[in-house]
Design an enzyme around this catalytic site. Structure first.
Site, PDB file in Angstrom:
ATOM      1  N   HIS A 175      -7.181  -2.269   5.200  1.00  0.00           N
ATOM      2  CA  HIS A 175      -6.564  -1.292   5.864  1.00  0.00           C
ATOM      3  C   HIS A 175      -7.416   0.074   6.114  1.00  0.00           C
ATOM      4  O   HIS A 175      -6.654   1.268   5.809  1.00  0.00           O
ATOM      5  CB  HIS A 175      -5.306  -1.241   5.442  1.00  0.00           C
ATOM      6  CG  HIS A 175      -4.083  -0.328   6.145  1.00  0.00           C
ATOM      7  ND1 HIS A 175      -3.834  -0.631   7.614  1.00  0.00           N
ATOM      8  CD2 HIS A 175      -3.223   0.387   5.616  1.00  0.00           C
ATOM      9  CE1 HIS A 175      -2.962   0.325   7.902  1.00  0.00           C
ATOM     10  NE2 HIS A 175      -2.525   0.727   6.893  1.00  0.00           N
ATOM     11  N   HIS A 228       6.932  -4.785  11.985  1.00  0.00           N
ATOM     12  CA  HIS A 228       6.409  -3.660  12.144  1.00  0.00           C
ATOM     13  C   HIS A 228       5.475  -3.581  13.638  1.00  0.00           C
ATOM     14  O   HIS A 228       4.464  -2.926  13.563  1.00  0.00           O
ATOM     15  CB  HIS A 228       5.364  -3.624  10.879  1.00  0.00           C
ATOM     16  CG  HIS A 228       4.393  -2.480  10.508  1.00  0.00           C
ATOM     17  ND1 HIS A 228       3.702  -1.927  11.480  1.00  0.00           N
ATOM     18  CD2 HIS A 228       4.525  -1.598   9.610  1.00  0.00           C
ATOM     19  CE1 HIS A 228       3.113  -0.808  10.734  1.00  0.00           C
ATOM     20  NE2 HIS A 228       3.644  -0.689   9.696  1.00  0.00           N
ATOM     21  N   HIS A 251       0.835  -1.190  -0.049  1.00  0.00           N
ATOM     22  CA  HIS A 251       0.031   0.135  -0.156  1.00  0.00           C
ATOM     23  C   HIS A 251       0.856   1.117  -0.109  1.00  0.00           C
ATOM     24  O   HIS A 251       2.035   1.239   0.178  1.00  0.00           O
ATOM     25  CB  HIS A 251      -1.158   0.084   1.191  1.00  0.00           C
ATOM     26  CG  HIS A 251      -0.238  -0.007   2.558  1.00  0.00           C
ATOM     27  ND1 HIS A 251       0.530  -1.104   2.973  1.00  0.00           N
ATOM     28  CD2 HIS A 251      -0.638   0.940   3.496  1.00  0.00           C
ATOM     29  CE1 HIS A 251       0.773  -0.684   4.060  1.00  0.00           C
ATOM     30  NE2 HIS A 251       0.159   0.546   4.457  1.00  0.00           N
ATOM     31  N   ASP A 284       5.126   4.880   5.352  1.00  0.00           N
ATOM     32  CA  ASP A 284       6.190   4.249   6.327  1.00  0.00           C
ATOM     33  C   ASP A 284       6.416   2.926   5.222  1.00  0.00           C
ATOM     34  O   ASP A 284       7.773   2.390   5.831  1.00  0.00           O
ATOM     35  CB  ASP A 284       5.963   3.757   7.607  1.00  0.00           C
ATOM     36  CG  ASP A 284       4.478   2.996   7.872  1.00  0.00           C
ATOM     37  OD1 ASP A 284       3.509   3.623   7.035  1.00  0.00           O
ATOM     38  OD2 ASP A 284       4.440   2.271   8.299  1.00  0.00           O
TER      39      ASP A 284
HETATM   40 ZN    ZN Z   1       0.006   1.391   6.661  1.00  0.00          ZN
HETATM   41 ZN    ZN Z   2       2.726   0.560   8.154  1.00  0.00          ZN
END
Ligand code: ZN
Ligand code: ZN
Length: 275
Positions: free
Chosen positions: A152, A239, A62, A66
């Site tokens: 998400h 993460h 995506h 980050d």
């Molecule tokens: Zn994300």
């Molecule tokens: Zn992320």
């Protein structure tokens, strides 16, 4: 034939001295694939023995910053180190083209400087952008990469990926809550790499912007439940949010263990896992 995974960056969006940003290397069937390109990705690639010129594709889950903030470094380094024009394939969800157009614009002065300076450099970065949709996105010499829709939201669309070779399967899920697409990817997978969050710890932080992140990430428990439902062999937690302290691994693994009997890897940068 194995599928080899290296966690290049296990960090979350907040800078950390020991954790680079989101990025995962997958080597399989002679191909080298980079999933996401967060903070410090080129440093970690080199530490894993890979230069950007050696990449067969960059595959984005995506377009959150980050996960892409050092993509420009991958692009520039791949370009300046290529002895002849070599295209870099970049797969990602819809709007990836928009991001790459912006990246080209950002790099415009640099590209002009280098083209003017080096007589033997006569081409611009060769970027082959493929906006992926659910289904098979790569199918080459027995290696398949299958994409599925993840969840998400409000970031959408987002994609998770399953890399398949010789009966083995590795899932690079990206940021997502449990959903049908993720279950599809994880069915009987050998390795499932999930970005995770500890909602019990995040809720204790007196900052709404941080608490907001709970609603669009898998908690450690949810990741473990997804792994158990899919019958996966190894769950990899990456993460991690919030950033775990030294020695926190056992506690995070214990949270996952309540829901999953298989192998659990608490991700650290440059850890490798094979399927
Ligand atoms: Zn994300
Ligand atoms: Zn992320």
């Amino acid at each position: 034939m194995t599928i080899d995974v290296v966690l290049l960056g296990t960090g979350n969006p907040l800078p950390d001295r020991d954790r680079a940003g989101a990025a995962t290397l997958v080597r399989a069937g002679g191909r080298t694939l980079l999933f996401d390109a967060g903070r410090g990705v080129c440093l970690r690639l080199v530490a894993a023995g890979v230069l950007p010129v050696m990449l067969d594709a960059v595959i984005l889950t995506h377009l959150h910053s980050d996960h892409i903030c050092d993509l420009n470094d991958v692009v520039t380094t791949q370009w300046v180190m290529s002895p002849a024009p070599k295209s870099l394939r970049i797969f990602g969800p819809p709007r990836t083209r928009e991001v790459i157009d912006g990246l080209r614009a950002m790099l415009r002065p640099d590209v002009e400087y280098r083209l003017a300076h080096h007589a033997d450099l006569t081409w611009e970065p060769q970027l082959d952008v493929i906006e992926a949709t659910p289904g098979v996105v790569v199918d080459e010499d027995g290696l398949r990469v299958v994409a599925a829709r993840t969840d998400h939201r409000p970031v959408e669309p987002t994609l998770g990926y399953r890399v398949e070779l010789d009966g083995k399967a590795v899932v690079i899920a990206g940021d997502t809550v449990p959903c049908a697409g993720l279950d599809e990817l994880c069915a009987d997978a050998d390795v499932y790499v999930q970005t995770v969050l500890r909602d019990d710890l995040v809720r204790m932080v007196p900052m709404q912007r941080f608490v907001d992140t709970i609603d669009y990430h898998s908690t450690v428990a949810q990741a473990a439940q997804t792994a158990a439902r899919g019958g996966v062999r190894t769950l990899v937690l990456t993460h991690q949010v919030p950033t775990p302290g030294i020695g926190a691994a056992d506690e995070w693994i214990a949270v996952a263990r309540e829901h999953f009997d298989g192998e659990i890897v608490f991700g650290e940068d440059l850890a490798s896992i094979s399927a």
